[in-house]
Design a protein around this motif. Structure first.
Motif, mmCIF file in Angstrom:
data_model
loop_
_atom_site.group_PDB
_atom_site.id
_atom_site.type_symbol
_atom_site.label_atom_id
_atom_site.label_comp_id
_atom_site.label_asym_id
_atom_site.label_seq_id
_atom_site.Cartn_x
_atom_site.Cartn_y
_atom_site.Cartn_z
ATOM 1 N N ARG A 154 37.854 42.803 33.715
ATOM 2 C CA ARG A 154 38.967 43.116 34.614
ATOM 3 C C ARG A 154 38.582 44.220 35.597
ATOM 4 N NH1 ARG A 154 40.896 40.972 30.037
ATOM 5 N NH2 ARG A 154 42.975 39.986 30.001
ATOM 6 N N ALA A 155 37.878 45.243 35.109
ATOM 7 C CA ALA A 155 37.429 46.315 35.994
ATOM 8 C C ALA A 155 36.414 45.786 37.004
ATOM 9 C CB ALA A 155 36.817 47.447 35.172
ATOM 10 N N ALA A 156 35.552 44.875 36.560
ATOM 11 C CA ALA A 156 34.543 44.303 37.448
ATOM 12 C C ALA A 156 35.197 43.459 38.544
ATOM 13 C CB ALA A 156 33.557 43.465 36.649
ATOM 14 N N LEU A 157 36.187 42.667 38.172
ATOM 15 C CA LEU A 157 36.899 41.863 39.166
ATOM 16 C C LEU A 157 37.541 42.751 40.226
ATOM 17 C CD1 LEU A 157 38.645 39.159 36.932
ATOM 18 C CD2 LEU A 157 36.782 38.789 38.545
ATOM 19 N N TYR A 158 38.155 43.838 39.772
ATOM 20 C CA TYR A 158 38.811 44.756 40.712
ATOM 21 C C TYR A 158 37.782 45.340 41.679
ATOM 22 C CZ TYR A 158 42.037 48.331 42.414
ATOM 23 O OH TYR A 158 42.832 49.118 43.218
ATOM 24 N N ALA A 159 36.628 45.762 41.140
ATOM 25 C CA ALA A 159 35.595 46.355 41.993
ATOM 26 C C ALA A 159 35.061 45.349 42.999
ATOM 27 C CB ALA A 159 34.459 46.898 41.127
ATOM 28 N N LEU A 160 34.783 44.127 42.529
ATOM 29 C CA LEU A 160 34.231 43.109 43.425
ATOM 30 C C LEU A 160 35.242 42.707 44.497
ATOM 31 C CD1 LEU A 160 32.377 40.800 40.847
ATOM 32 C CD2 LEU A 160 31.343 42.415 42.447
ATOM 33 N N GLN A 161 36.518 42.611 44.116
ATOM 34 C CA GLN A 161 37.550 42.220 45.075
ATOM 35 C C GLN A 161 37.904 43.349 46.036
ATOM 36 O OE1 GLN A 161 40.688 40.944 42.327
ATOM 37 N NE2 GLN A 161 40.546 38.870 43.142
ATOM 38 N N GLN A 162 38.324 44.474 45.472
ATOM 39 C CA GLN A 162 38.942 45.531 46.268
ATOM 40 C C GLN A 162 37.939 46.404 47.011
ATOM 41 O OE1 GLN A 162 42.274 45.652 46.615
ATOM 42 N NE2 GLN A 162 42.361 43.836 45.312
ATOM 43 N N PHE A 163 36.796 46.659 46.406
ATOM 44 C CA PHE A 163 35.845 47.598 46.994
ATOM 45 C C PHE A 163 34.694 46.912 47.720
ATOM 46 C CE2 PHE A 163 37.137 50.340 43.179
ATOM 47 C CZ PHE A 163 38.167 50.934 43.886
ATOM 48 N N MET A 164 34.246 45.770 47.193
ATOM 49 C CA MET A 164 33.032 45.145 47.720
ATOM 50 C C MET A 164 33.311 43.897 48.554
ATOM 51 S SD MET A 164 30.822 45.838 44.259
ATOM 52 C CE MET A 164 29.431 44.823 44.704
ATOM 53 N N GLY A 165 34.546 43.417 48.517
ATOM 54 C CA GLY A 165 34.936 42.317 49.385
ATOM 55 C C GLY A 165 34.336 40.973 49.038
ATOM 56 N N CYS A 166 33.926 40.770 47.787
ATOM 57 C CA CYS A 166 33.360 39.483 47.379
ATOM 58 C C CYS A 166 34.444 38.400 47.344
ATOM 59 C CB CYS A 166 32.718 39.579 45.998
ATOM 60 S SG CYS A 166 31.193 40.522 45.956
ATOM 61 N N SER A 167 34.095 37.227 47.815
ATOM 62 C CA SER A 167 35.025 36.102 47.763
ATOM 63 C C SER A 167 34.256 34.802 48.012
ATOM 64 C CB SER A 167 36.122 36.258 48.811
ATOM 65 O OG SER A 167 37.064 35.204 48.725
ATOM 66 N N PRO A 168 34.461 33.803 47.128
ATOM 67 C CA PRO A 168 35.269 33.840 45.907
ATOM 68 C C PRO A 168 34.518 34.587 44.802
ATOM 69 C CG PRO A 168 34.152 31.738 46.053
ATOM 70 C CD PRO A 168 33.815 32.485 47.327
ATOM 71 N N ILE A 169 35.180 34.742 43.652
ATOM 72 C CA ILE A 169 34.537 35.355 42.496
ATOM 73 C C ILE A 169 34.562 34.363 41.341
ATOM 74 C CG2 ILE A 169 34.560 37.271 40.858
ATOM 75 C CD1 ILE A 169 35.944 38.937 43.024
ATOM 76 N N TYR A 170 33.378 34.061 40.816
ATOM 77 C CA TYR A 170 33.256 33.162 39.685
ATOM 78 C C TYR A 170 33.397 33.949 38.380
ATOM 79 C CZ TYR A 170 30.563 30.847 43.443
ATOM 80 O OH TYR A 170 30.137 30.323 44.641
#
Length: 308
Positions: A149-165
């Motif tokens: 959950r913390a990793a998803l937040y970091a990838l989404q909110q801070f690093m702008g990754c999309s999509p996320i597998y």
């Protein structure tokens, strides 16, 4: 079961704690001691290894020296009902690893829960990988627990990754994560990858967070998940993989798989340092810079070497 016993803080002017069980192996106190010594303060962090969370929290509220607390397993979720408020990170991740004190009406103390694990994950990438080649590119999280959950937040909110597998041996854990993210309106760019054929059809990720223990796949599901990971790592462009597992060794099967596929591997110690530096800043107001990051890194590496 370990009952709560207050530590001796007589040598410190101010103190933070870390509550959890078992935590005797934790490198966190060494990290914090190094940070505070580097800024000339007699501050520190003490371990509170206990299964009695309520007793610990009563003590926390009575200790005038206390400047905050870290929270680790098994209390990252259990502590939430005892807190006065949560930050956006705490709410979004659904787990708390840090308690920060705020001043309320009449000078009362407000107990605020936040999550700096996501900051540690972000900083592990941003301080160890050249540039920021993530925005708009796929990310990947291996796992389905709190670190996921913390990793998803970091990838989404801070690093702008999309999509996320997301890949994981327990489909139920992934479904719970997806439902939570959908409820918060941040689930549209998440993809549960459950088959090798599906993996072969997807663009390669740019950033991967491995948030599972080191183990050799035994069950059929575990073997499929590992094969899916191998397909995604070998599919095209190579990026960076953060291996969160560093205890007892950072040399894991997944880190070796990534290295063999030509990926840059970042050790989980970097995320641990990042989250600890963020805690120190929240508790004391000190400004984190490269010098303090290096001090913290050397302290943790020294302790890990001495433990071997």
């Amino acid at each position: 079961m370990a009952q709560f016993s207050p530590p001796d803080t007589s040598s410190l002017d101010r103190v933070a704690y870390l509550v959890g069980y078992p935590i005797a192996h934790s490198k966190s106190p060494s990290l914090h001691h190094a940070i505070y010594s580097a800024v000339g303060q007699r501050w520190g962090q003490m371990l509170c290894e206990t299964t009695d969370l309520e007793c610990f929290l009563r003590y926390l509220k009575s200790d005038p020296k206390c400047m905050g607390s870290g929270v680790t397993m098994p209390f990252k979720v259990a502590v939430i009902p005892y807190l006065d408020e949560l930050t956006d990170e705490g709410k979004a991740i659904g787990a708390v690893n840090t308690i920060v004190f705020k001043t309320g009406p009449g000078g009362s103390r407000i107990y605020c829960g936040t999550n700096t694990d996501c900051l540690g994950i972000r900083d592990a990438f941003l301080t160890n990988v050249e540039g920021s080649p993530y925005r708009g590119k796929p990310g990947l999280v291996v796992g389905g627990g709190g670190t996921c959950r913390a990793a998803l937040y970091a990838l989404q909110q801070f690093m702008g990754c999309s999509p996320i597998y997301i890949i994981n041996r327990d489909a139920g854990e992934v479904e719970a994560v997806l439902q939570e993210c959908q409820a918060r309106g941040v689930g549209d760019n998440l993809i549960y990858v459950s088959t090798t054929d599906q993996a072969k059809s997807l663009p390669s990720p740019a950033a991967v967070v491995s948030a599972v223990p080191d183990f050799t796949p035994v069950t059929e599901t575990e073997k499929i998940v590992r094969e899916i990971l191998s397909i995604l790592l070998n599919g095209g462009e190579k990026g960076a993989l953060l291996e969160m597992c560093y205890h007892p060794s950072p040399d894991t099967e997944i880190s070796r798989l990534a290295q063999k596929a030509g990926w840059q591997v970042v050790g989980g110690i970097e995320a641990m340092i990042g989250q600890g530096l963020a805690q120190a800043s929240l508790w004391t107001g000190i400004e984190i810079d490269d010098r303090l990051r290096d001090v913290a890194r050397k302290a943790v590496q020294r302790q890990m070497t001495n433990a071997d």
